[in-house]
Scaffold this motif. Structure first.
Motif, PDB file in Angstrom:
ATOM      1  N   LYS A 193      55.692  95.373  55.115  1.00 10.98           N
ATOM      2  CA  LYS A 193      55.597  95.577  53.837  1.00 10.98           C
ATOM      3  C   LYS A 193      56.634  94.810  52.898  1.00 10.98           C
ATOM      4  O   LYS A 193      56.414  94.277  51.700  1.00 10.98           O
ATOM      5  N   LYS A 200      55.062  90.993  52.833  1.00  3.71           N
ATOM      6  CA  LYS A 200      54.193  91.148  51.774  1.00  3.71           C
ATOM      7  C   LYS A 200      54.578  91.191  50.148  1.00  3.71           C
ATOM      8  O   LYS A 200      54.044  90.507  49.474  1.00  3.71           O
ATOM      9  N   LYS A 201      55.482  92.091  49.913  1.00  5.30           N
ATOM     10  CA  LYS A 201      55.817  92.374  48.607  1.00  5.30           C
ATOM     11  C   LYS A 201      56.741  91.146  48.216  1.00  5.30           C
ATOM     12  O   LYS A 201      56.566  90.613  47.078  1.00  5.30           O
ATOM     13  N   ASP A 206      52.047  87.160  55.130  1.00  4.43           N
ATOM     14  CA  ASP A 206      52.044  88.125  56.206  1.00  4.43           C
ATOM     15  C   ASP A 206      52.903  87.535  57.321  1.00  4.43           C
ATOM     16  O   ASP A 206      53.038  86.171  57.411  1.00  4.43           O
ATOM     17  N   ASN A 261      51.547 100.275  63.778  1.00  6.41           N
ATOM     18  CA  ASN A 261      51.659  99.814  62.589  1.00  6.41           C
ATOM     19  C   ASN A 261      51.443  98.244  62.274  1.00  6.41           C
ATOM     20  O   ASN A 261      51.186  97.432  63.369  1.00  6.41           O
ATOM     21  N   ASP A 262      51.548  97.887  61.181  1.00  8.13           N
ATOM     22  CA  ASP A 262      51.275  96.327  60.891  1.00  8.13           C
ATOM     23  C   ASP A 262      52.539  96.075  61.592  1.00  8.13           C
ATOM     24  O   ASP A 262      53.794  96.387  61.456  1.00  8.13           O
ATOM     25  N   SER A 315      55.994  93.867  62.381  1.00  8.38           N
ATOM     26  CA  SER A 315      57.186  93.461  61.744  1.00  8.38           C
ATOM     27  C   SER A 315      57.480  91.858  62.153  1.00  8.38           C
ATOM     28  O   SER A 315      56.813  91.327  62.999  1.00  8.38           O
TER      29      SER A 315
END
Length: 827
Positions: free
Chosen positions: A648, A651-652, A657, A728-729, A731
């Protein structure tokens, strides 16, 4: 010159052995107390017949009135001196001057009470005379000169320089004052006058002794004790005051321009002759003279001689000292002629104008106002230059350079004023340039507002100015749980903005972990032997553990911090390359390792007598050149940093990605660099961050060739979430490995004020604590590597998202129609 050298040596001796001098001085005072000296003579005994003081009530009343006036004048003088000290605005100066005055008063009182066998009444009458004659002004100048130093290590030299400049004049002034007072005491046959002159002579002598002996020792002790800066001699003392930088030069110029020494010598000779000639006449006609004086003054002013001469003495003392020796009025009358010295240090009017427009004043150089002065010969100029460069005009110094009497590159050492040397060198270069455009270009190189003192000593020769580079701050960098604001100096737009974005992503991800896994600076001399067999023999000999310790002993004896870690000999035909690797504390260490290697080679030649040293550096080190050995073996600090960024955050903040960044890094940093045959260039732009931080912190920018060796590696890191085992996505795991980062926090450019301030911003300026040598430079290496990691992340993200060109076009271009501002007044 012999006289100046003697006082300089004496001042340096008193400052260096301050405690011993103070103990000896106090011991002598105590010894004077214990002396049982009695004299059948009265205090006034210069004249053969000392007229005794009348006990009549009128004369006793007049004595009280006159002593009251003397005390009131003393109070007024002391008040004005304290007010003058208060205007300086330095608590340290006030404290030192008060201590000096108290000690001098105590010494004077003890001398009267015990050495001269007088009572407290006499002391109360003598103290006003002493306070009027106490030499506070010279003490202030010495203290101000010492407060202008930038390193506590120079304290003894500054004290010696001040004593060398002021003691000769103090000696001459003391001699004149004593001769004047002796003449007054001999010619005036009045008891009160003779007592006051006797006190005045004693005051002058004690003032001189205290100034030449107690002052250098006291300053050395007090300034060392009140210094709040750590014991690192490269740090600026806590009491440093830049206002007093030119105080000693101004004082020397003032004395020379107002009352030359030879005039005072003539005055001394005249007073001494007058004393000898008149003394015999006075002794034979004492009664007649006294009577005639009594009649004449009674008839003219209705004052007895005692009152009149005491009043004259008070007026002389008050006018002399309240007007600061009369120099203030004379200096105002001579202020215009002082500009002919053509020196900023000796002319406050020009100094104030230079702060607004120095370029215009430089072009004038006061040539018209000084054209009427008679030119001095080269021999006279060279002789005056040895006394003080402020005695010569800029035109005279330039003439010495043009006639090869003074080397251009030695201006700083000869003038002892780096800023003035830069100003003169610019003028000399400008005169040699025939092209007007080139002269104008030289004038556009800024030089105002920079102190070149340290820069010209160790960092740059033939200095004509400085190049300002914008400095920005990025951060916070969260490294090993501690936050840092990182300074970077660059002219590349978007570099700091991009790095700051990377640091933000790292901060939100929990920061960076950094470690130094190897430390050692290298130097590799090349030696030759008559045969390859001898080369191999020495190579085997050096790799023996016992022999290595012998060489290490010789290497280590050249430095406190340079400690030999390893020796790597490599044979090439009849040549042998010996790579010494050593730790060097907080210094980068090239000179330190070179000195140790040279000493070791000198010792090895005693064993291998047929060994020929070709060069102290054989390029097997390797310094400032790309090489595989630095990539593999390391040089300086070997650092590795890592960070894990959640998906996250990637991405933010980075607008991309993790999988795309990993693929891009593999193709660009690894395969692309391998295809180009790169050595140590497996990164996106590590050299950008390294160079910007090198410039800001005073490192050698040329060493970014070696220091920018960096391997940036990106990997995916997956973790399970909850009991269902759902993934999870991924890291992003990022590491930067820099095996040859050459940095320092002491020596070289890191000693300059702006660069040292940037190191101070990171909390690592100067040397580390004695129990942790090299801690500051090690921390700097970790900070650089962590900042490189942030820069790598941000650039790769910009490339992956396609924002690189747009960001450069937006932030790295001046607005349309904007012209660069060439006015350096904003500097």
């Amino acid at each position: 010159m012999m006289r100046l050298n003697l006082f300089e040596f004496y001042g340096h001796f008193c400052a260096r052995y301050a405690l011993e001098v103070l103990v000896c001085f106090v011991t002598m005072v105590v010894a004077a107390i214990t002396l049982n000296v009695s004299s059948p003579y009265e205090l006034c005994h210069w004249a053969t017949n000392c007229v005794s003081k009348s006990s009549s009530e009128s004369e006793i009343s007049s004595d009280i009135v006159l002593l009251t006036l003397l005390r009131c004048g003393t109070i007024l003088y002391v008040y004005m001196q304290l007010k003058k000290l208060w205007r300086i605005g330095s608590v340290i100066i006030v404290a030192i001057i008060c201590s000096y005055t108290v000690f001098a008063v105590m010494t004077f009182s003890i001398a009267i009470l015990h050495f001269l066998r007088k009572d407290l009444v006499i002391v109360s009458n003598a103290l006003p005379v002493f306070l009027l004659l106490i030499d506070v002004s010279r003490m202030v100048i010495v203290t101000q000169h010492c407060l202008s130093m930038k390193s506590i290590d120079l304290l003894h030299e500054y004290i010696a320089e001040a004593m060398s400049a002021l003691s000769p004049m103090a000696t001459l002034d003391t001699l004149i004052e004593i001769l004047v007072l002796v003449n007054i005491g001999a010619f005036v046959q009045i008891h009160q006058i003779q007592q006051l002159t006797c006190f005045a002579c004693l005051s002058v002598i004690i003032n001189y002794i205290v100034f030449t002996t107690f002052v250098p020792a006291c300053l050395s002790v007090l300034l060392t004790l009140i210094n709040k800066t750590p014991t690192d001699v490269t740090l600026v003392p806590s009491w440093h005051d830049v206002r007093f930088k030119k105080i000693l030069q101004n004082e020397k110029h003032r004395h020379v321009s107002i009352l030359p020494n030879h005039v005072k010598l003539i005055l001394c000779a005249g007073l001494l002759t007058l004393q000898v000639v008149k003394y015999s006449r006075l002794t034979s006609n004492v009664k007649e003279t006294s009577g005639s004086l009594q009649n004449s003054f009674d008839s003219l002013l209705s004052l007895n001689p005692e009152q009149f001469f005491t009043l004259i003495l008070i007026l002389i003392l008050v006018s002399k000292y309240l007007l600061d020796d009369g120099y203030e009025i004379v200096s105002r009358l001579r202020r215009h002629s002082d500009t002919c010295m053509d020196s900023k240090a000796s002319c406050p009017d020009i100094e104030s104008k230079l702060s607004h427009s120095e370029e215009k004043i430089e072009s004038l150089s006061d040539e018209q106002s000084c054209s009427s002065l008679l030119p001095r010969s080269f021999e006279d100029c060279l002789r005056l230059l040895k006394v003080g460069s402020d005695l010569l005009t800029n035109r005279e110094i330039i003439s010495l350079v043009e006639k090869n009497k003074l080397a251009l590159y030695k201006l700083e050492s000869e003038l002892r004023d780096a800023n003035r040397a830069v100003l003169l060198r610019r003028e000399i270069f400008s005169k040699k340039m025939r092209d007007v455009k080139r002269r104008e270009a030289l004038q556009r190189i800024p030089h105002i507002g920079y102190d070149f003192t340290n820069a010209t000593k160790a960092c740059c020769e033939n200095t004509v100015g400085y190049i300002p580079v914008p400095v920005g701050v990025v951060g916070p960098l969260l490294l090993n749980g501690k936050e840092y604001r990182v300074p970077m100096a660059t002219t590349e737009g978007t570099l700091l903005a991009s790095t700051n974005r990377g640091l933000k992503a790292l901060y939100l991800s929990g920061g960076v972990k950094g470690h130094v896994y190897r430390d050692g600076m290298s130097r590799a001399p090349v030696v030759a032997f008559p045969s390859t067999e001898r080369c191999c023999e020495m190579s085997d000999w050096l790799q023996d553990f016992y022999n290595f310790n012998l060489v290490k002993e010789k290497f280590d004896e050249t430095s406190r911090f340079g400690k030999l870690k390893s020796i790597s000999p490599v044979v090439s035909g009849r040549l042998l390359f010996v790579r010494f690797v050593a730790t060097t504390g907080d210094a980068m260490g090239m000179n330190m390792v070179s000195k140790g290697a040279e000493n070791a080679l000198r010792w090895l030649q005693q064993t291998f007598t047929d060994m020929e040293v070709i060069s102290l550096s054989g390029n097997f080190c390797t310094d400032k050149k790309p090489s595989a050995i630095n990539w593999i073996e390391g040089r300086g600090k070997s650092v590795v940093c890592e960070a894990v960024l959640p998906a996250k955050v990637v991405k933010k903040v980075l607008k991309t990605d993790a999988a795309g960044l990993v693929r891009l890094s593999h193709c660009k940093n690894l395969i692309g660099s391998a295809m180009s045959g790169s050595i140590g260039g497996f990164n996106a732009h590590a050299a950008n961050i390294v160079t910007a931080m090198f410039i800001a912190t005073g490192q050698d920018p040329a060493q970014n060739v070696v220091s920018s060796n960096c391997l940036t590696n990106l990997e995916l890191s997956r973790s399970q979430d909850g009991d269902d085992g759902e993934m999870n996505d991924p890291s992003l795991l990022v590491t930067c490995t820099m095996p040859s980062l050459e940095v320092a926090t002491v020596g070289g450019g890191s000693t300059l004020d702006p660069q040292r301030a940037c190191l101070g911003l990171l909390g690592i300026a100067g040397a580390s604590a004695s129990d942790k040598p090299g801690a500051n430079s090690t921390q700097l290496a970790k900070i650089i590597c962590a900042t490189v990691l942030a820069g790598e992340l941000s650039l790769l993200a910009a490339l992956n998202s396609g924002d690189l060109v747009q960001s450069h076009m937006k932030h790295n271009r001046l607005p349309k129609g904007t012209k660069p501002d060439t006015d350096h007044s904003i500097l």
